[in-house]
Design a protein around this motif. Structure first.
Motif, PDB file in Angstrom:
ATOM      1  N   PHE A 356       0.818  -1.215   0.000  1.00  0.00           N
ATOM      2  CA  PHE A 356       0.000   0.000   0.000  1.00  0.00           C
ATOM      3  C   PHE A 356       0.855   1.270   0.000  1.00  0.00           C
ATOM      4  O   PHE A 356       1.920   1.308   0.596  1.00  0.00           O
ATOM      5  CB  PHE A 356      -0.897   0.026   1.239  1.00  0.00           C
ATOM      6  N   ASP A 357       0.308   2.306  -0.623  1.00  0.00           N
ATOM      7  CA  ASP A 357       0.978   3.616  -0.590  1.00  0.00           C
ATOM      8  C   ASP A 357       0.974   4.185   0.828  1.00  0.00           C
ATOM      9  O   ASP A 357       1.813   5.026   1.167  1.00  0.00           O
ATOM     10  CB  ASP A 357       0.276   4.592  -1.534  1.00  0.00           C
ATOM     11  N   GLY A 358       0.021   3.753   1.601  1.00  0.00           N
ATOM     12  CA  GLY A 358      -0.060   4.204   2.989  1.00  0.00           C
ATOM     13  C   GLY A 358      -1.153   3.435   3.705  1.00  0.00           C
ATOM     14  O   GLY A 358      -2.031   2.854   3.057  1.00  0.00           O
ATOM     15  N   ALA A 359      -1.087   3.407   5.033  1.00  0.00           N
ATOM     16  CA  ALA A 359      -2.139   2.712   5.782  1.00  0.00           C
ATOM     17  C   ALA A 359      -2.323   3.364   7.140  1.00  0.00           C
ATOM     18  O   ALA A 359      -1.351   3.744   7.793  1.00  0.00           O
ATOM     19  CB  ALA A 359      -1.783   1.242   5.953  1.00  0.00           C
ATOM     20  N   PHE A 360      -3.586   3.509   7.539  1.00  0.00           N
ATOM     21  CA  PHE A 360      -3.892   3.928   8.907  1.00  0.00           C
ATOM     22  C   PHE A 360      -4.099   2.650   9.701  1.00  0.00           C
ATOM     23  O   PHE A 360      -4.916   1.807   9.308  1.00  0.00           O
ATOM     24  CB  PHE A 360      -5.163   4.791   8.943  1.00  0.00           C
ATOM     25  N   THR A 361      -3.350   2.515  10.772  1.00  0.00           N
ATOM     26  CA  THR A 361      -3.404   1.260  11.529  1.00  0.00           C
ATOM     27  C   THR A 361      -3.898   1.535  12.946  1.00  0.00           C
ATOM     28  O   THR A 361      -3.531   2.543  13.557  1.00  0.00           O
ATOM     29  CB  THR A 361      -2.007   0.628  11.578  1.00  0.00           C
ATOM     30  N   PHE A 362      -4.746   0.644  13.447  1.00  0.00           N
ATOM     31  CA  PHE A 362      -5.358   0.868  14.759  1.00  0.00           C
ATOM     32  C   PHE A 362      -5.383  -0.424  15.568  1.00  0.00           C
ATOM     33  O   PHE A 362      -5.494  -1.508  14.999  1.00  0.00           O
ATOM     34  CB  PHE A 362      -6.819   1.323  14.596  1.00  0.00           C
ATOM     35  N   ILE A 363      -5.357  -0.259  16.884  1.00  0.00           N
ATOM     36  CA  ILE A 363      -5.636  -1.398  17.762  1.00  0.00           C
ATOM     37  C   ILE A 363      -7.146  -1.398  17.999  1.00  0.00           C
ATOM     38  O   ILE A 363      -7.740  -0.329  18.242  1.00  0.00           O
ATOM     39  CB  ILE A 363      -4.881  -1.271  19.100  1.00  0.00           C
ATOM     40  N   PHE A 364      -7.758  -2.558  17.916  1.00  0.00           N
ATOM     41  CA  PHE A 364      -9.201  -2.668  18.139  1.00  0.00           C
ATOM     42  C   PHE A 364      -9.581  -2.032  19.475  1.00  0.00           C
ATOM     43  O   PHE A 364      -8.958  -2.284  20.501  1.00  0.00           O
ATOM     44  CB  PHE A 364      -9.619  -4.144  18.130  1.00  0.00           C
ATOM     45  N   SER A 365     -10.610  -1.210  19.432  1.00  0.00           N
ATOM     46  CA  SER A 365     -11.079  -0.536  20.637  1.00  0.00           C
ATOM     47  C   SER A 365     -12.562  -0.867  20.809  1.00  0.00           C
ATOM     48  O   SER A 365     -13.375  -0.512  19.950  1.00  0.00           O
ATOM     49  CB  SER A 365     -10.872   0.970  20.441  1.00  0.00           C
ATOM     50  N   PRO A 366     -12.928  -1.618  21.874  1.00  0.00           N
ATOM     51  CA  PRO A 366     -14.341  -2.009  22.017  1.00  0.00           C
ATOM     52  C   PRO A 366     -15.240  -0.792  22.223  1.00  0.00           C
ATOM     53  O   PRO A 366     -14.929   0.061  23.053  1.00  0.00           O
ATOM     54  CB  PRO A 366     -14.344  -2.904  23.271  1.00  0.00           C
ATOM     55  N   ARG A 367     -16.321  -0.707  21.441  1.00  0.00           N
ATOM     56  CA  ARG A 367     -17.258   0.412  21.571  1.00  0.00           C
ATOM     57  C   ARG A 367     -18.571  -0.100  22.140  1.00  0.00           C
ATOM     58  O   ARG A 367     -19.177  -1.032  21.570  1.00  0.00           O
ATOM     59  CB  ARG A 367     -17.544   1.083  20.208  1.00  0.00           C
ATOM     60  N   VAL A 368     -19.035   0.530  23.190  1.00  0.00           N
ATOM     61  CA  VAL A 368     -20.287   0.123  23.834  1.00  0.00           C
ATOM     62  C   VAL A 368     -21.426   0.148  22.814  1.00  0.00           C
ATOM     63  O   VAL A 368     -21.576   1.129  22.082  1.00  0.00           O
ATOM     64  CB  VAL A 368     -20.628   1.089  25.003  1.00  0.00           C
ATOM     65  N   GLY A 369     -22.189  -0.955  22.754  1.00  0.00           N
ATOM     66  CA  GLY A 369     -23.336  -0.995  21.838  1.00  0.00           C
ATOM     67  C   GLY A 369     -23.046  -1.746  20.553  1.00  0.00           C
ATOM     68  O   GLY A 369     -23.966  -2.100  19.827  1.00  0.00           O
ATOM     69  N   THR A 370     -21.747  -2.019  20.260  1.00  0.00           N
ATOM     70  CA  THR A 370     -21.432  -2.761  19.030  1.00  0.00           C
ATOM     71  C   THR A 370     -21.304  -4.255  19.354  1.00  0.00           C
ATOM     72  O   THR A 370     -21.041  -4.636  20.509  1.00  0.00           O
ATOM     73  CB  THR A 370     -20.093  -2.294  18.424  1.00  0.00           C
ATOM     74  N   ALA A 371     -21.461  -5.085  18.318  1.00  0.00           N
ATOM     75  CA  ALA A 371     -21.419  -6.541  18.520  1.00  0.00           C
ATOM     76  C   ALA A 371     -20.040  -7.004  19.004  1.00  0.00           C
ATOM     77  O   ALA A 371     -19.941  -7.871  19.882  1.00  0.00           O
ATOM     78  CB  ALA A 371     -21.789  -7.234  17.213  1.00  0.00           C
ATOM     79  N   ALA A 372     -18.979  -6.427  18.453  1.00  0.00           N
ATOM     80  CA  ALA A 372     -17.636  -6.907  18.797  1.00  0.00           C
ATOM     81  C   ALA A 372     -17.262  -6.615  20.252  1.00  0.00           C
ATOM     82  O   ALA A 372     -16.420  -7.308  20.834  1.00  0.00           O
ATOM     83  CB  ALA A 372     -16.600  -6.281  17.857  1.00  0.00           C
ATOM     84  N   ALA A 373     -17.897  -5.605  20.823  1.00  0.00           N
ATOM     85  CA  ALA A 373     -17.588  -5.270  22.224  1.00  0.00           C
ATOM     86  C   ALA A 373     -18.018  -6.402  23.146  1.00  0.00           C
ATOM     87  O   ALA A 373     -17.526  -6.521  24.274  1.00  0.00           O
ATOM     88  CB  ALA A 373     -18.284  -3.975  22.613  1.00  0.00           C
ATOM     89  N   LEU A 374     -18.922  -7.260  22.671  1.00  0.00           N
ATOM     90  CA  LEU A 374     -19.407  -8.367  23.502  1.00  0.00           C
ATOM     91  C   LEU A 374     -18.643  -9.660  23.237  1.00  0.00           C
ATOM     92  O   LEU A 374     -18.879 -10.678  23.873  1.00  0.00           O
ATOM     93  CB  LEU A 374     -20.905  -8.607  23.228  1.00  0.00           C
ATOM     94  N   MET A 375     -17.726  -9.643  22.267  1.00  0.00           N
ATOM     95  CA  MET A 375     -17.006 -10.864  21.919  1.00  0.00           C
ATOM     96  C   MET A 375     -15.903 -11.145  22.937  1.00  0.00           C
ATOM     97  O   MET A 375     -15.242 -10.224  23.407  1.00  0.00           O
ATOM     98  CB  MET A 375     -16.377 -10.748  20.525  1.00  0.00           C
ATOM     99  N   GLU A 376     -15.718 -12.442  23.216  1.00  0.00           N
ATOM    100  CA  GLU A 376     -14.659 -12.835  24.143  1.00  0.00           C
ATOM    101  C   GLU A 376     -13.306 -12.469  23.527  1.00  0.00           C
ATOM    102  O   GLU A 376     -13.119 -12.585  22.322  1.00  0.00           O
ATOM    103  CB  GLU A 376     -14.739 -14.348  24.348  1.00  0.00           C
ATOM    104  N   ASP A 377     -12.374 -12.015  24.354  1.00  0.00           N
ATOM    105  CA  ASP A 377     -11.072 -11.597  23.834  1.00  0.00           C
ATOM    106  C   ASP A 377      -9.968 -11.955  24.808  1.00  0.00           C
ATOM    107  O   ASP A 377      -9.870 -11.378  25.890  1.00  0.00           O
ATOM    108  CB  ASP A 377     -11.086 -10.078  23.584  1.00  0.00           C
ATOM    109  N   LYS A 378      -9.140 -12.951  24.398  1.00  0.00           N
ATOM    110  CA  LYS A 378      -8.090 -13.397  25.315  1.00  0.00           C
ATOM    111  C   LYS A 378      -6.731 -12.794  24.995  1.00  0.00           C
ATOM    112  O   LYS A 378      -5.739 -13.079  25.653  1.00  0.00           O
ATOM    113  CB  LYS A 378      -7.988 -14.933  25.245  1.00  0.00           C
ATOM    114  N   ILE A 379      -6.670 -11.970  23.948  1.00  0.00           N
ATOM    115  CA  ILE A 379      -5.364 -11.427  23.546  1.00  0.00           C
ATOM    116  C   ILE A 379      -5.011 -10.232  24.439  1.00  0.00           C
ATOM    117  O   ILE A 379      -5.828  -9.329  24.631  1.00  0.00           O
ATOM    118  CB  ILE A 379      -5.381 -10.975  22.059  1.00  0.00           C
ATOM    119  N   SER A 380      -3.783 -10.258  24.949  1.00  0.00           N
ATOM    120  CA  SER A 380      -3.394  -9.197  25.892  1.00  0.00           C
ATOM    121  C   SER A 380      -3.113  -7.880  25.162  1.00  0.00           C
ATOM    122  O   SER A 380      -2.832  -7.862  23.953  1.00  0.00           O
ATOM    123  CB  SER A 380      -2.151  -9.616  26.665  1.00  0.00           C
TER     124      SER A 380
END
Ligand code: SAH
Ligand code: SF4
Ligand code: F3S
Length: 466
Positions: A356-380
C-alpha cells in the motif's frame, strides 16, 4: 430532552428518506463575542464543523484560536476509539476550569460522542457545567439552542433520522479545496464500528442537489472537491431513482473542477462501472482509500465486512490494472477479539501483496453498543501493541518505497497552503495524494504547479518548482 436509544438504530426498517430544504434566518445577536471550535475525528466531522462555523458566524461570533478568549466553546467530538473519547473529556477539564473564571462561558458538545447514551449519561451526571449537548442529526438547531442557553444543561439528541437536509450553508476552511456530503450515515454495521449508531441510517442526497453544489463551487473558483460518505459505493441505493455512485462521479467530473476526489470506498460493491469512470476522466484523481481491516477471512467474517481476502485482491488488481498510476491506501485493525498470530500474519501477507501507498493502523477498541464489544477476547494489550508495532514497520517500509518511486520525477501539485517545514516553503498534494513540501512563495497557493521531486520520506516528498 431526547436521549439517544441505540436499539432504535439496530432495528431499522426501510423507511422513506425525507429531503428537507433548510431555510434559516439567523440574526447576529452575539456581535463582538468570540467562539472557539475544536474538531475531533474524520472528514465528516471536519465538514460538520464548517456548518457549525457558519451558524456561529451568522450569530455574530468571531473566530478565536485561543480557548481563554472565547465566549462560546464548541467541541465537535468523535467516538470511533476510546482514545478519541478520552481526548474530548481531557479537554472538557480545561473548559470547566475556564468556566470557573468566566461564568457566562457557553460550553457546547456536538458530534458522534453525543449520540452514545452512556456518554450522555456521564455528561448529565459528571459534567453539569456543559450547557448544550446536540446530536449529529439536528445540527441546524444549534443557533436556537445557543440563543436559548440559560445556564441549565440542554440536551437535544435524536437516536436516528430519516432526514437529509439540503441547502445547508457552510463557512468553509479553504477556498481551494471543498468537502461535499453525498451520503449520510452507514448501514454496513461492521461489528467493531460505532458509526452506524452515531450517524444513523444510510441516506443519500439527491444527485441534482449535489451537482448544483459542485457548480456553485466551480463558480467560486474551487480547484478541488471531495465527495464524502462512509461508503460512497452505496450512494443512491436508498433512493432507488436509477442512479448510482458511478453516475454521480461521472456527472461531477463533467462539470470540470480540476480535481475530483471521493472518500471512503468500501471494498464491497465496488463496481467495474465505477473503476471505468475513474479511469476515463483525467480530473478524477487516481487515488483510492480502500480499507481492508484484516488479511484473515475468519476475522473479516467476524467483522461483518462482506468480502474475502481473495475478493479484495481481485478488486485491488483490477483497479491497479485499469487506473493508470493509481495510489491505494488502506485502514487496518489489529487485535480484533481473539485474533490469532496466524490471523495477524495473514494481515502482514496482504500488506506484502498490496504494498500500500499508505495505511492507517489501529488497535481494536471495544465500543459500547457494538457486537464486537461483547465478543470474548483473550489477547493481551501487550500482544496487540506488539502486533501494531510489527505491522507499522511493514506499512512504513512500503510507504517509503512508493514515495521513492517519485524521485527525480516531475509531478503536478495543487498547492494548498504554507508548509511547516520552513518559511520559504509551501505544501500541497499530488494527484495521487502524496504530500509535497515545495520550495516557493505563497503566491503559488491555490495553483497546480509542476514540481520536480528531490527527496522522498515515508510520509512526504520534497520538491522544487520547475
Ligand atoms: N467508513 C469507513 C471507515 C470509517 S472509520 C470504511 O468503512 O472504510 C475509519 C477507520 O477506523 C475504519 O476503517 C477502521 O479501520 C477504524 N475503526 C473503526 N472502528 C474501530 C474500532 N472500534 N477500533 C479500532 N479501529 C476502528
Ligand atoms: Fe463503520 Fe463499516 Fe460503516 Fe465504515 S462501513 S463506517 S467501518 S460500519
Ligand atoms: Fe467520524 Fe469519529 Fe464520527 S471517525 S463518523 S467523527 S465516530
Amino acid at each position: 430532552m431526547n436521549k439517544p436509544d441505540l436499539c432504535v438504530a439496530k432495528n431499522r426498517e426501510k423507511v422513506t428518506i425525507n429531503h428537507i430544504n433548510l431555510d434559516m434566518n439567523i440574526k447576529p445577536v452575539f456581535n463582538g463575542k468570540k467562539y472557539f471550535l475544536r474538531t475531533y475525528g474524520c472528514q465528516m466531522n471536519v465538514h460538520d464543523s464548517e456548518e457549525i462555523k457558519y451558524y456561529l458566524e451568522k450569530l455574530g461570533y468571531e473566530y478565536s484560536d485561543t480557548l481563554e478568549d472565547a465566549d462560546i466553546v464548541v467541541l465537535n467530538t468523535c467516538a470511533i476509539r476510546e482514545n478519541a473519547k478520552d481526548k474530548v473529556f481531557g479537554y472538557l477539564g480545561r473548559c470547566k476550569h475556564l468556566k470557573k473564571i468566566k461564568k457566562d462561558l457557553i460550553i457546547c458538545l456536538c458530534g458522534c460522542l453525543t449520540q452514545q447514551p452512556s456518554e450522555v449519561e456521564t455528561i448529565m451526571d459528571k459534567h453539569k457545567y456543559v450547557d448544550i449537548v446536540i446530536g449529529t442529526h439536528n445540527l441546524s438547531e444549534l443557533p436556537k439552542l445557543i440563543i436559548e442557553a440559560n445556564g441549565k444543561q440542554n440536551i437535544e439528541v435524536y437516536s436516528n433520522s430519516d432526514k437529509v437536509f439540503e441547502n445547508v450553508k457552510y463557512s468553509r476552511d479553504s477556498k481551494i479545496s471543498a468537502w461535499i456530503n453525498i451520503q449520510l450515515g452507514c448501514d454496513k454495521f461492521c461489528t467493531y464500528c460505532i458509526v452506524p449508531y452515531t450517524r444513523g441510517r444510510e441516506r443519500s442526497r439527491k444527485i441534482e442537489e449535489i451537482l448544483k453544489e459542485v457548480q456553485e463551487l466551480k463558480k467560486q473558483g474551487y480547484m478541488e472537491i471531495t465527495l464524502l460518505g462512509q461508503n460512497v459505493n452505496a450512494y443512491g441505493k436508498d433512493l432507488n431513482l436509477g442512479y448510482d455512485f458511478a453516475t454521480l462521479l461521472e456527472e461531477t467530473a463533467k462539470i470540470g473542477i480540476p480535481r475530483v476526489r471521493f472518500v471512503t470506498s468500501h471494498p464491497w460493491n465496488f463496481t467495474d462501472k465505477m473503476i471505468d469512470v475513474i479511469a476515463k476522466y483525467p480530473n478524477i484523481m487516481p487515488y483510492i482509500h480502500l480499507p481492508i481491516q484484516s488479511g484473515s477471512d475468519e476475522i473479516l467474517k467476524k467483522m461483518n465486512r462482506r468480502y474475502t481476502v481473495e475478493e479484495y485482491k481481485k478488486l485491488f488488481d483490477t483497479i491497479k490494472e485499469k487506473v493508470q498510476n493509481v495510489s491505494i491506501t488502506t485502514d487496518i485493525i489489529v487485535g480484533f477479539p481473539n485474533e490469532t498470530e496466524e490471523d495477524f500474519k495473514r494481515t502482514l501477507d496482504i500488506v506484502n501483496y498490496c504494498k500500500f501507498d499508505g495505511a492507517f493502523t489501529f488497535i481494536f477498541s471495544p465500543r459500547v453498543g457494538t457486537a464486537a464489544a461483547l465478543m470474548e477476547d483473550k489477547i493481551s494489550k501487550e500482544e496487540k501493541e506488539e502486533r501494531l508495532h510489527r505491522l507499522n514497520e511493514v506499512v512504513n517500509k512500503y510507504s517509503l518505497e512508493s514515495n521513492k518511486k517519485y524521485l527525480g520525477k516531475v509531478v503536478e501539485v495543487l498547492i494548498t497552503g504554507p508548509s511547516d517545514k520552513g518559511e520559504d516553503k509551501v505544501c500541497g498534494y499530488t494527484d495521487t495524494m502524496k504530500l509535497v513540501n515545495v520550495v516557493g512563495s505563497k503566491d503559488l497557493i491555490g495553483k497546480i504547479v509542476k514540481v520536480k521531486i528531490a527527496d522522498a520520506k515515508s510520509f512526504s516528498l520534497d520538491g522544487v518548482v520547475c
